[in-house]
Motif scaffolding. Structure first.
Motif, PDB file in Angstrom:
ATOM      1  N   HIS A 106     -35.318  82.798 105.437  1.00 11.53           N
ATOM      2  CA  HIS A 106     -36.701  82.500 105.037  1.00 11.53           C
ATOM      3  C   HIS A 106     -37.555  81.957 106.184  1.00 11.53           C
ATOM      4  N   ASN A 107     -37.008  81.989 107.400  1.00 11.58           N
ATOM      5  CA  ASN A 107     -37.757  81.617 108.611  1.00 11.58           C
ATOM      6  C   ASN A 107     -38.268  80.174 108.590  1.00 11.58           C
ATOM      7  N   PHE A 108     -37.487  79.280 107.982  1.00 11.09           N
ATOM      8  CA  PHE A 108     -37.820  77.862 108.105  1.00 11.09           C
ATOM      9  C   PHE A 108     -37.531  77.416 109.541  1.00 11.09           C
ATOM     10  N   ASP A 126     -28.052  78.355  98.880  1.00 13.03           N
ATOM     11  CA  ASP A 126     -27.718  79.728  98.539  1.00 13.03           C
ATOM     12  C   ASP A 126     -28.658  80.207  97.440  1.00 13.03           C
ATOM     13  N   ALA A 127     -28.381  81.366  96.896  1.00 10.33           N
ATOM     14  CA  ALA A 127     -29.286  81.953  95.910  1.00 10.33           C
ATOM     15  C   ALA A 127     -29.070  81.413  94.503  1.00 10.33           C
ATOM     16  N   VAL A 296     -44.112  90.088 100.742  1.00  8.40           N
ATOM     17  CA  VAL A 296     -43.406  89.397 101.826  1.00  8.40           C
ATOM     18  C   VAL A 296     -41.931  89.252 101.484  1.00  8.40           C
ATOM     19  N   VAL A 297     -41.122  89.118 102.524  1.00 11.93           N
ATOM     20  CA  VAL A 297     -39.680  88.945 102.351  1.00 11.93           C
ATOM     21  C   VAL A 297     -39.306  87.476 102.368  1.00 11.93           C
ATOM     22  N   LEU A 338     -37.601  81.987  96.235  1.00  9.82           N
ATOM     23  CA  LEU A 338     -36.720  81.919  97.403  1.00  9.82           C
ATOM     24  C   LEU A 338     -35.379  82.578  97.101  1.00  9.82           C
ATOM     25  N   ASN A 339     -34.830  82.238  95.944  1.00 10.74           N
ATOM     26  CA  ASN A 339     -33.521  82.783  95.561  1.00 10.74           C
ATOM     27  C   ASN A 339     -33.581  84.289  95.320  1.00 10.74           C
ATOM     28  N   SER A 340     -34.617  84.735  94.611  1.00 12.15           N
ATOM     29  CA  SER A 340     -34.751  86.152  94.273  1.00 12.15           C
ATOM     30  C   SER A 340     -34.865  87.024  95.518  1.00 12.15           C
ATOM     31  N   LYS A 341     -35.700  86.593  96.467  1.00 11.21           N
ATOM     32  CA  LYS A 341     -35.883  87.377  97.689  1.00 11.21           C
ATOM     33  C   LYS A 341     -34.605  87.386  98.524  1.00 11.21           C
ATOM     34  N   TYR A 342     -33.875  86.274  98.516  1.00  9.42           N
ATOM     35  CA  TYR A 342     -32.608  86.214  99.253  1.00  9.42           C
ATOM     36  C   TYR A 342     -31.570  87.143  98.620  1.00  9.42           C
ATOM     37  N   ARG A 343     -31.509  87.145  97.287  1.00  8.85           N
ATOM     38  CA  ARG A 343     -30.547  88.003  96.574  1.00  8.85           C
ATOM     39  C   ARG A 343     -30.844  89.481  96.790  1.00  8.85           C
ATOM     40  N   ASP A 344     -32.134  89.823  96.948  1.00 10.79           N
ATOM     41  CA  ASP A 344     -32.489  91.219  97.175  1.00 10.79           C
ATOM     42  C   ASP A 344     -31.828  91.779  98.434  1.00 10.79           C
ATOM     43  N   PHE A 345     -31.639  90.911  99.438  1.00 13.92           N
ATOM     44  CA  PHE A 345     -31.045  91.349 100.695  1.00 13.92           C
ATOM     45  C   PHE A 345     -29.554  91.058 100.769  1.00 13.92           C
ATOM     46  N   TYR A 346     -29.131  89.991 100.078  1.00 17.92           N
ATOM     47  CA  TYR A 346     -27.716  89.613 100.079  1.00 17.92           C
ATOM     48  C   TYR A 346     -27.244  89.445  98.637  1.00 17.92           C
TER      49      TYR A 346
END
Length: 352
Positions: A106-108, A126-127, A296-297, A338-346
């Motif tokens: 998430h580019n923090f 995590d997600a 956005v991702v 945050l979780n949803s976008k992370y799960r989309d990729f992982y």
């Protein structure tokens, strides 16, 4: 030289200890405030005073006494340097901490557990966790307002102000049963004017175009008895056009009780967004509405920009559908995004 160290909660208490121990001829060499809590309890503060004293021997040469005081000061400097070295060592250890994949995705800027602005309810990143955000505020956009009769929406061209206003108008008029009036100041873009008028016609809401601050004031004065809230769409412009800031400021300085909200696209570059925020701050917005979350991702940049500029988030735009795709900002919604976008990729997740 009979030098003794005393620690007491107050200076008078230390003086009593010194007199009792060294007598009336005692001489205080040095004193300073200290924290007596154990070093590992960094959150705890126990205020006290350290006092260094000796017996005042009149026969002792002053230069000898001064020499010993200087020696004591040198020892304190050595101790201070060793503490600074320890602090630098601790910082170096923090730098060596492993980056958390979730925070990196998430580019923090803070990508480790200790440096993160996120507080995880599970202790993991995590997600599947729910998060809270250090320093981030949320503005209760749909709460009742005392004294405010107008909401103005600022933002660059293409930020989604017109669509956002239509979504807000639909929710307020259809669900909250508010008497809403739409006003546009954007006479430069015919498409934006026609778009807002089309939304007003569909929802059967009054619609006006204000070409000048005087005209805006007259519209509000004429309609205010039959309207609960005026929604004002301002013209978009480049952040380099200072004249436009002054022009909008003139519209918003007509004596109308107006609440200002800044509308920005989440898919802009962080440097550009920071530039927009700094320019629009002159007009004193009370919140940020972030649009185009669906485009956005990662979301770290919009969270950090909101915190750094001390602007709470009020709403999120998640698509073009009116009156849908408008979400009230909250820790829970932001965590889910945050979780949803992370799960989309992982899909399988990646925690620590």
């Amino acid at each position: 030289m009979n030098v003794k160290r005393y620690i007491a909660k107050t200076i008078p208490e230390a003086i009593l200890m010194i007199r009792r121990d060294l007598g009336e001829d005692a001489l205080i060499l040095y004193s300073r405030p200290i924290n007596t809590a154990p070093r590992w309890m960094i959150w705890r503060k126990e205020n006290a005073f350290e006092v260094i004293a000796t017996v005042n021997q009149e026969s002792r040469k002053l230069d000898e006494l001064a020499k010993e005081v200087e020696e004591f000061k040198r020892e304190l400097q050595v101790l201070k340097k060793s503490q600074e070295s320890l602090s630098l060592l601790k910082k170096a250890k923090r730098v060596d901490e492993p980056e958390v994949p979730f925070l990196k995705f998430h580019n923090f800027r803070g990508k480790t557990k200790d440096s993160s602005i996120l507080i995880s309810t599970t202790g993991e990143f995590d997600a599947g966790a729910r998060y809270f955000f250090k320093g981030l505020g949320f503005y209760p956009f749909f709460n009742e307002r005392a004294g405010v009769i107008a909401l103005a929406f600022l933002g660059p061209t293409g930020a989604g102000k017109t669509t956002t206003i239509a979504k807000i108008a639909a929710r307020m008029s259809l669900l909250m049963k508010k008497r809403v009036c739409l006003i546009t100041l954007d006479t430069f873009r015919i498409a934006a004017l026609d778009q807002l008028k089309a939304y007003a016609d569909i929802m059967e809401l009054p619609f006006f175009v204000a070409h000048s601050p005087k005209e805006l004031k007259e519209i509000v004065k004429k309609e205010k008895n039959s309207i609960d809230l005026f929604l004002i769409d301002t013209m978009g412009f480049s952040p380099f056009q200072d004249s436009k800031i002054k022009e909008i400021s003139a519209f918003l300085s007509t004596g109308i009780d107006t609440e200002i909200h800044l509308v920005l696209c989440a898919n802009y570059k962080p440097q550009e967004l920071n530039l927009y925020i700094n320019k629009y701050k002159a007009l004193k917005p009370v919140s940020i509405i972030w649009t185009k979350l669906d485009e956005v991702v990662s979301l770290g940049h919009i969270i950090e920009l909101s915190i750094e500029n001390n602007l709470p988030i009020s709403l999120f735009g998640t698509g073009q559908s009116v009156p849908d795709n408008l979400e009230v900002a909250s820790d829970e919604f932001l965590s889910n995004q945050l979780n949803s976008k992370y799960r989309d990729f992982y899909p399988e997740g990646s925690g620590i």
